[in-house]
Design a protein around this motif. Structure first.
Motif, PDB file in Angstrom:
ATOM      1  N   ARG A 104       0.884  -1.252   0.010  1.00 49.13           N
ATOM      2  CA  ARG A 104      -0.031  -0.055   0.041  1.00 49.13           C
ATOM      3  C   ARG A 104       0.757   1.288   0.041  1.00 49.13           C
ATOM      4  O   ARG A 104       0.678   2.353  -0.702  1.00 49.13           O
ATOM      5  CB  ARG A 104      -0.807   0.146   1.212  1.00 49.13           C
ATOM      6  CG  ARG A 104      -2.097  -0.711   1.227  1.00 49.13           C
ATOM      7  CD  ARG A 104      -3.142  -0.236   2.416  1.00 49.13           C
ATOM      8  NE  ARG A 104      -2.479  -0.180   3.587  1.00 49.13           N
ATOM      9  CZ  ARG A 104      -2.575  -1.040   4.606  1.00 49.13           C
ATOM     10  NH1 ARG A 104      -2.988  -2.520   4.259  1.00 49.13           N
ATOM     11  NH2 ARG A 104      -2.016  -0.772   5.493  1.00 49.13           N
ATOM     12  N   ARG A 107       2.310   1.754  -3.590  1.00 50.95           N
ATOM     13  CA  ARG A 107       1.350   2.075  -4.478  1.00 50.95           C
ATOM     14  C   ARG A 107       0.877   3.665  -4.466  1.00 50.95           C
ATOM     15  O   ARG A 107       0.334   4.144  -5.021  1.00 50.95           O
ATOM     16  CB  ARG A 107       0.099   1.353  -4.194  1.00 50.95           C
ATOM     17  CG  ARG A 107       0.327  -0.106  -4.976  1.00 50.95           C
ATOM     18  CD  ARG A 107      -0.810  -0.816  -5.047  1.00 50.95           C
ATOM     19  NE  ARG A 107      -1.620  -1.192  -3.875  1.00 50.95           N
ATOM     20  CZ  ARG A 107      -1.315  -2.303  -3.031  1.00 50.95           C
ATOM     21  NH1 ARG A 107      -0.117  -3.057  -3.384  1.00 50.95           N
ATOM     22  NH2 ARG A 107      -1.656  -2.555  -2.135  1.00 50.95           N
ATOM     23  N   ALA A 108       0.887   4.143  -3.144  1.00 52.61           N
ATOM     24  CA  ALA A 108       0.612   5.465  -2.783  1.00 52.61           C
ATOM     25  C   ALA A 108       1.289   6.563  -3.647  1.00 52.61           C
ATOM     26  O   ALA A 108       1.015   7.659  -3.703  1.00 52.61           O
ATOM     27  CB  ALA A 108       0.759   5.765  -1.285  1.00 52.61           C
ATOM     28  N   ALA A 206       3.249  14.283   2.919  1.00 44.78           N
ATOM     29  CA  ALA A 206       2.045  14.021   3.273  1.00 44.78           C
ATOM     30  C   ALA A 206       1.889  12.463   3.721  1.00 44.78           C
ATOM     31  O   ALA A 206       2.611  11.603   3.601  1.00 44.78           O
ATOM     32  CB  ALA A 206       1.098  13.926   2.041  1.00 44.78           C
ATOM     33  N   PHE A 207       0.988  12.073   4.765  1.00 46.83           N
ATOM     34  CA  PHE A 207       1.010  11.005   5.352  1.00 46.83           C
ATOM     35  C   PHE A 207       0.215  10.030   4.322  1.00 46.83           C
ATOM     36  O   PHE A 207      -0.734  10.154   3.698  1.00 46.83           O
ATOM     37  CB  PHE A 207      -0.130  11.168   6.558  1.00 46.83           C
ATOM     38  CG  PHE A 207       0.518  11.784   7.693  1.00 46.83           C
ATOM     39  CD1 PHE A 207       1.580  11.274   8.300  1.00 46.83           C
ATOM     40  CD2 PHE A 207      -0.026  13.037   7.672  1.00 46.83           C
ATOM     41  CE1 PHE A 207       1.919  12.071   9.442  1.00 46.83           C
ATOM     42  CE2 PHE A 207       0.658  14.073   8.752  1.00 46.83           C
ATOM     43  CZ  PHE A 207       1.422  13.537   9.678  1.00 46.83           C
ATOM     44  N   VAL A 208       0.727   8.694   4.474  1.00 46.93           N
ATOM     45  CA  VAL A 208       0.187   7.561   3.586  1.00 46.93           C
ATOM     46  C   VAL A 208      -0.275   6.448   4.489  1.00 46.93           C
ATOM     47  O   VAL A 208      -1.292   6.112   4.246  1.00 46.93           O
ATOM     48  CB  VAL A 208       1.369   7.066   2.760  1.00 46.93           C
ATOM     49  CG1 VAL A 208       0.972   5.782   2.265  1.00 46.93           C
ATOM     50  CG2 VAL A 208       1.832   7.900   1.669  1.00 46.93           C
ATOM     51  N   GLU A 209       0.295   6.488   5.724  1.00 50.51           N
ATOM     52  CA  GLU A 209      -0.270   5.585   6.682  1.00 50.51           C
ATOM     53  C   GLU A 209       0.355   5.915   8.052  1.00 50.51           C
ATOM     54  O   GLU A 209       1.416   6.364   8.073  1.00 50.51           O
ATOM     55  CB  GLU A 209       0.558   4.173   6.405  1.00 50.51           C
ATOM     56  CG  GLU A 209      -0.277   3.114   7.242  1.00 50.51           C
ATOM     57  CD  GLU A 209      -1.299   2.210   6.391  1.00 50.51           C
ATOM     58  OE1 GLU A 209      -1.506   2.497   4.956  1.00 50.51           O
ATOM     59  OE2 GLU A 209      -1.946   1.533   6.857  1.00 50.51           O
ATOM     60  N   VAL A 210      -0.518   5.806   9.051  1.00 45.28           N
ATOM     61  CA  VAL A 210      -0.397   6.162  10.345  1.00 45.28           C
ATOM     62  C   VAL A 210      -0.861   4.927  11.392  1.00 45.28           C
ATOM     63  O   VAL A 210      -1.988   4.852  11.061  1.00 45.28           O
ATOM     64  CB  VAL A 210      -1.156   7.524  10.803  1.00 45.28           C
ATOM     65  CG1 VAL A 210      -1.068   7.740  12.400  1.00 45.28           C
ATOM     66  CG2 VAL A 210      -0.561   8.799  10.102  1.00 45.28           C
TER      67      VAL A 210
ATOM     68  N   VAL F 210      -4.756   3.833  16.270  1.00 43.53           N
ATOM     69  CA  VAL F 210      -5.233   4.663  15.169  1.00 43.53           C
ATOM     70  C   VAL F 210      -4.500   4.045  13.941  1.00 43.53           C
ATOM     71  O   VAL F 210      -3.194   3.936  13.755  1.00 43.53           O
ATOM     72  CB  VAL F 210      -4.424   6.116  15.408  1.00 43.53           C
ATOM     73  CG1 VAL F 210      -4.660   7.193  14.202  1.00 43.53           C
ATOM     74  CG2 VAL F 210      -5.111   6.893  16.739  1.00 43.53           C
ATOM     75  N   GLY F 212      -4.612   4.974   9.872  1.00 41.12           N
ATOM     76  CA  GLY F 212      -5.166   5.919   8.881  1.00 41.12           C
ATOM     77  C   GLY F 212      -4.314   5.405   7.822  1.00 41.12           C
ATOM     78  O   GLY F 212      -3.187   5.278   7.659  1.00 41.12           O
ATOM     79  N   THR F 213      -4.997   5.001   6.605  1.00 44.65           N
ATOM     80  CA  THR F 213      -4.544   4.535   5.414  1.00 44.65           C
ATOM     81  C   THR F 213      -5.145   5.619   4.091  1.00 44.65           C
ATOM     82  O   THR F 213      -6.061   5.840   4.139  1.00 44.65           O
ATOM     83  CB  THR F 213      -5.221   3.201   4.875  1.00 44.65           C
ATOM     84  OG1 THR F 213      -4.415   2.284   6.110  1.00 44.65           O
ATOM     85  CG2 THR F 213      -4.595   2.805   3.583  1.00 44.65           C
ATOM     86  N   ALA F 214      -4.024   5.796   3.332  1.00 39.85           N
ATOM     87  CA  ALA F 214      -4.280   6.762   1.967  1.00 39.85           C
ATOM     88  C   ALA F 214      -3.883   5.935   0.945  1.00 39.85           C
ATOM     89  O   ALA F 214      -2.815   6.237   0.491  1.00 39.85           O
ATOM     90  CB  ALA F 214      -3.814   7.990   2.178  1.00 39.85           C
ATOM     91  N   GLU F 215      -4.550   4.941   0.461  1.00 41.02           N
ATOM     92  CA  GLU F 215      -4.168   4.367  -0.838  1.00 41.02           C
ATOM     93  C   GLU F 215      -4.075   5.414  -1.890  1.00 41.02           C
ATOM     94  O   GLU F 215      -3.370   5.258  -2.855  1.00 41.02           O
ATOM     95  CB  GLU F 215      -4.780   2.890  -1.247  1.00 41.02           C
ATOM     96  CG  GLU F 215      -4.197   2.184  -2.268  1.00 41.02           C
ATOM     97  CD  GLU F 215      -4.277   0.511  -1.975  1.00 41.02           C
ATOM     98  OE1 GLU F 215      -4.255  -0.056  -3.116  1.00 41.02           O
ATOM     99  OE2 GLU F 215      -4.466   0.062  -0.989  1.00 41.02           O
ATOM    100  N   PRO F 218      -2.478  10.866  -0.415  1.00 42.87           N
ATOM    101  CA  PRO F 218      -1.723  11.008   0.684  1.00 42.87           C
ATOM    102  C   PRO F 218      -2.409  12.197   1.441  1.00 42.87           C
ATOM    103  O   PRO F 218      -3.201  13.193   0.624  1.00 42.87           O
ATOM    104  CB  PRO F 218      -0.343  11.345   0.496  1.00 42.87           C
ATOM    105  CG  PRO F 218      -0.108  10.450  -0.755  1.00 42.87           C
ATOM    106  CD  PRO F 218      -1.458  10.733  -1.565  1.00 42.87           C
ATOM    107  N   PHE F 219      -2.586  12.090   2.784  1.00 42.68           N
ATOM    108  CA  PHE F 219      -3.389  13.340   3.445  1.00 42.68           C
ATOM    109  C   PHE F 219      -2.642  14.099   4.267  1.00 42.68           C
ATOM    110  O   PHE F 219      -1.244  13.845   4.711  1.00 42.68           O
ATOM    111  CB  PHE F 219      -4.529  12.530   4.337  1.00 42.68           C
ATOM    112  CG  PHE F 219      -4.046  11.515   5.296  1.00 42.68           C
ATOM    113  CD1 PHE F 219      -3.843  11.784   6.585  1.00 42.68           C
ATOM    114  CD2 PHE F 219      -4.145  10.127   4.521  1.00 42.68           C
ATOM    115  CE1 PHE F 219      -3.123  10.712   7.443  1.00 42.68           C
ATOM    116  CE2 PHE F 219      -3.534   9.225   5.590  1.00 42.68           C
ATOM    117  CZ  PHE F 219      -3.193   9.604   6.803  1.00 42.68           C
ATOM    118  N   ASP F 220      -2.954  15.203   4.400  1.00 42.26           N
ATOM    119  CA  ASP F 220      -2.069  16.064   5.364  1.00 42.26           C
ATOM    120  C   ASP F 220      -2.468  16.045   6.776  1.00 42.26           C
ATOM    121  O   ASP F 220      -3.442  15.669   7.112  1.00 42.26           O
ATOM    122  CB  ASP F 220      -2.029  17.635   4.831  1.00 42.26           C
ATOM    123  CG  ASP F 220      -3.429  18.296   4.851  1.00 42.26           C
ATOM    124  OD1 ASP F 220      -4.038  17.836   5.574  1.00 42.26           O
ATOM    125  OD2 ASP F 220      -3.613  19.153   3.907  1.00 42.26           O
TER     126      ASP F 220
END
Lengths: 251, 251, 251, 251, 251, 251
Positions: A104, A107-108, A206-210, F210, F212-215, F218-220
């Motif tokens: 994952r 792929r991001a 930017a976050f991809v996974e947390v 927690v 969080g996933t952004a396939e 990506p999120f800020d």
């Protein structure tokens, strides 16, 4: 990363916000399209990128490529030997979970349209484990992937002008040990951490996974925020190291 | 090994009776009781010896120890990627066969009484395969085993005065390629060989295992004899290299 | 085989260079294209040859056929019952190893071009085991294979004029028991042998496979030579018995 | 069984109420405590009884023994080859079902108290299948069990005076083919039967198991009654044959 | 079912020939083509019918459809927890056996020609088990199947005029408890039954499957007859309840 | 949760910060120590808590208990049927991952010392899936666990005065759909979400997990913060609903 007067808190002499020594040895394998031996201190992961034309059946005709990953650990990567998953005849939950996470994460940052109907499999085999194997794997796999994509462009499998990788991606672990948030935990810290978090971040921040977990003590929003700050500091540094490693041209 | 005027016959410039460059890197893993990265040219095998007190249930109370081995190959050790055996959920015939061969070869030089009720597991993981992976594995595993036994004596798990290893053991491949018997075949020769033989020999020159196979053309006694001569020449040289590698004391 | 005054050395009254009574019962199964119940003394193996048109996917379009084998043992073939591999859910290393050996041995005498795109599977099921099951299996499987090839020619699946079998093939075990090299070991000798060797030889006397193992005491070149002599004597005799058995025409 | 003028109805010349030729070869295996090669016409099943002291963990301390069975078919027992269950890595539903049926059938005539804490495993391996393999297996397994119990008494494992077997047990298939109820169906009738029933009956004529199946056409009470009559006629005859076979004393 | 003065014999207050309370909740799942939660007293089985176009490969081109079933039990359906078959990695013999029984029972009333090349899979998952889970599953699965067939006609996948279901089918357990034949056994009776029989009967009263087992005491013809009478009484009543449940139109 | 003028944005008429209808049906199973059918809209999960005395071997003698979970989905829980994991013979990565998550989440609020050497297994079987199955499973499993702990105190297995559960725990999904952060996503929103996050929070508002996933994108940090706010709002509400459901005393 230059807090001058901070008391040296950690067993290995690092400051709380300091990474272990990170090394990328590109081209570790002679025939893989991309390969990197990545080291985060004592953690060593061999990342091999296998580029093949064609995609899995369910993706045929879509015009899009596929990137996936498999993570595994050698039996004596750890301080005591574990049984082989091939011998036990089944893959454990942890292995599955990490393989999926690596896939994952990569792929991001991949433009599957630009990749075309090609597949890249990233094999991340932990040769020695000293904490942070999944984050080292993601960070190293990106470099191997970049080399495989470069190979595909050099050989014409992918048209040279295309931007297959929209960004870079790196990962790091953070955790709270004895009340202090620390970056990039080796095994001795990992087992004592109250909270453990793995964060995957793109080169542009930017976050991809947390993924934060508190098996011992639930954590509050302030702690979460401090861990995220620390993580982003670490992935920023890793992104720079990846970029430097890749600056040398073909391995 | 110094036939001056012999025509250079092989793709990599070696004489028929010449080994590839052999290297032993001891202590490759921080926590294994013995570990060696062994290289026969492009073939690289990580051999880890895990020493544990106690023996399998069926050997309890015998006063004797146990030595066993597991061989495996990383998916991208070869020029095209193979599926993981852990993912397929079963170990292939070839893997089983080689694991058993390595275990038998090592046990041939171990005095299990002197070892006492202790177990040594040798994990031989092929990181890169360029022919002769099983012979490199045996040759490297002996060095890792020697280090693990030395560790056991240093730490007192095995009394210092005992002779656990009665001899050394090494292995090499030989084969007939285009009618010429050659030593230590890389992959390109291996696939073209009419006859393929793996020979395991002790430091004092006795045979532990002889495995000759002729899938293409059955071979006669004269050819068999020439291959055995060549093999013994190779294992003699390997025994000397093992001895030199181990001369440095603890890794 | 004519050492007149030799002292009778073996538990079953045989001379060291004597085979056990060997019997081939052809046509043991009504519907298999070839089938033989082969007996080497108390060892009984049912060999069934299944001839089918077509080849595995990876061989399609090559114009060549394929011959493969599967070896197995009934749970009570041995003196104490073993668990079924189907119940354990996996095939053991020994089973795999022997199946591969039988397949290779037969392919060494098959002209796959002449066979055309057809497949023969040899199932060798040990009904009773008293040592030498793999060598009996190879020796019997050849006879079953010959019957299956004859069937294919009779029915026109393979053109009658073609020579599919370039030679015959047989196998025998030899070993050193109490310092004496002996031929065709039953179970009681097998467990006491210092060295154990299985040799596969064609009807015209060339080696297909030589597998010598010394788990207890490494052996020297002279011993190896004596064992090979003995083995070839045995396979010569077996080749004659195979030929006699096949002389009767269709079973 | 002496309906003189009945029209010969069946492909193999039998009357509807006639069994195929039934043969029991006791002592087929040298070392099993009981073993029988049972033949119902072309159907051949090797039944081996393994007697061991002790019982499974869940039965320990109960003072009672255990009898269980495993059924399997060789790959070429049938007219076309089937894959091995050991290779597929799992046992099929049909195999499980029949193994359980055989075990239940035998336990119905065993006095587990009299058996004491001992276990008998019946391995029923179909060497050749021509219909009625499960009924032949039950019928043969009883004979092998009787021999194993006799062995246990001879060797004193079970006190000689005890009656372990309260009765004998045999099984037969019946079915409706082209509207006619027939006994002991070979394969060619089995595939055409509208209704298929397997009946397990003790020597004294009581039912142990009745399994009637109508995949094609549901059947009525009258048909069921006629099939049961026919089955009991068959098992009566089988009980006599078992008794005659066992009359010879130890095999 | 109107034996006025009969003594109340059973733990739950039922007469010997009385069913437990039977309930069908149709449309329990929002998206399945047919779904029923069936309850026989405390036994609750969720039956889902999945209708898909196309048939398995071996049936392609036959013009006929296929109906199959899978039975399973949740780990805590029983009074103590059982391991999951998915975790154990294999399906047990009992599960296989019951799945096959359900499939056969339903196919007995399906006109596969009328169904056309479509497949219906019946998943019967036991949510709570209190005896008779297989008979409840068959009885409920028929209702789910009827709903799926109705769905197929409504949506035009199967032409509206066709008669896919030639009859209904239901099943019930009967047994002899303390010498008395009783209908529809809950768990407490099931474990004490000397004889246990499951009978599958069509709406018009013909037998599809009769499975009688006597692990403890073999039974005679008279007992068998009484059990069959009782079973048919039960399935008659179940057929009426199925018909009432389906009378409401689409769920 | 009462923002009056907010535009109704979601397909099912909910506001972005609104949960679906949540229902807990306690005591759904007759014999489990705790059991709850939990519903989040169309998502229905049966949670069964099995309380047993004793702990796994590796925990024996520690004085501490163990809580673990297994998650699974019925084949027709989804809109198209999936294969059973028991039939495939292996558990998928997703199943493993969620089982581990549920176990960790519950252990975060359990005082294993107070539990004593007892084990609670939580089986969470998804009967119908409409998004958020893992969060519903955690939320329901807590209620089942609370009932099992209450049972243990009532029956004296755990001393009545002990506080085994230090807090409650609930979970909810949040995601960004078309740029808007929304709470508790059903399947239709889940597949369209750019970012997907599952948050596990204790009754007192601390984070346990927690993820969080952004396939896709990506999120800020700002988006992350808004999602966390929304999640905590949801878990607060769920904690209240759990508390109300448990207020009724024993189910």
């Amino acid at each position: 990363m230059t807090t001058p007067a901070a008391p040296t808190l950690r067993a290995d002499g690092r400051r709380p916000d300091e990474l272990r020594e990170v090394r990328f040895t590109r081209g570790w394998l002679d025939s893989a399209e991309g390969s990197v031996l990545v080291e985060f201190g004592g953690t060593r992961v061999l990342c091999a990128a296998s580029f093949t034309e064609g995609v899995p059946r369910w993706r045929k005709g879509s015009g899009e490529g596929w990137v996936t990953a498999e993570y595994a650990m050698l039996p004596r990567a750890t301080s005591t030997r574990s049984d082989r998953e091939s011998v036990r005849g089944r893959i454990g939950g942890r292995t599955h979970e990490i393989s999926r996470l690596i896939g994952r994460s990569l792929r991001a940052v991949v433009d599957v349209k630009a990749l075309g109907e090609n597949t890249v499999v990233l094999d991340c085999d932990v040769l020695q484990a000293d904490g942070g194997t999944r984050t080292a794997a993601i960070t190293g796999a990106y470099v191997a992937l970049a080399d495989a994509v470069a190979w595909a462009k050099r050989t014409g499998v992918v048209p040279a002008g295309r931007t297959v990788l929209r960004d870079s991606v790196a990962a790091v672990s953070v955790g709270i040990v004895d009340g202090t948030p620390v970056l990039d935990l080796p095994y001795v810290e990992d087992v004592r951490a109250e909270t453990d978090m793995n964060v995957v971040v793109t080169g542009s921040g930017a976050f991809v996974e947390v993924q934060g977990t508190a098996e011992q003590t639930p954590f509050d929003r302030a702690e979460l925020d401090r861990l995220l700050d620390l993580a982003v500091q670490g992935t920023d540094r890793l992104a720079r190291l990846q970029s430097e490693a890749l600056a040398d041209g073909a391995p």
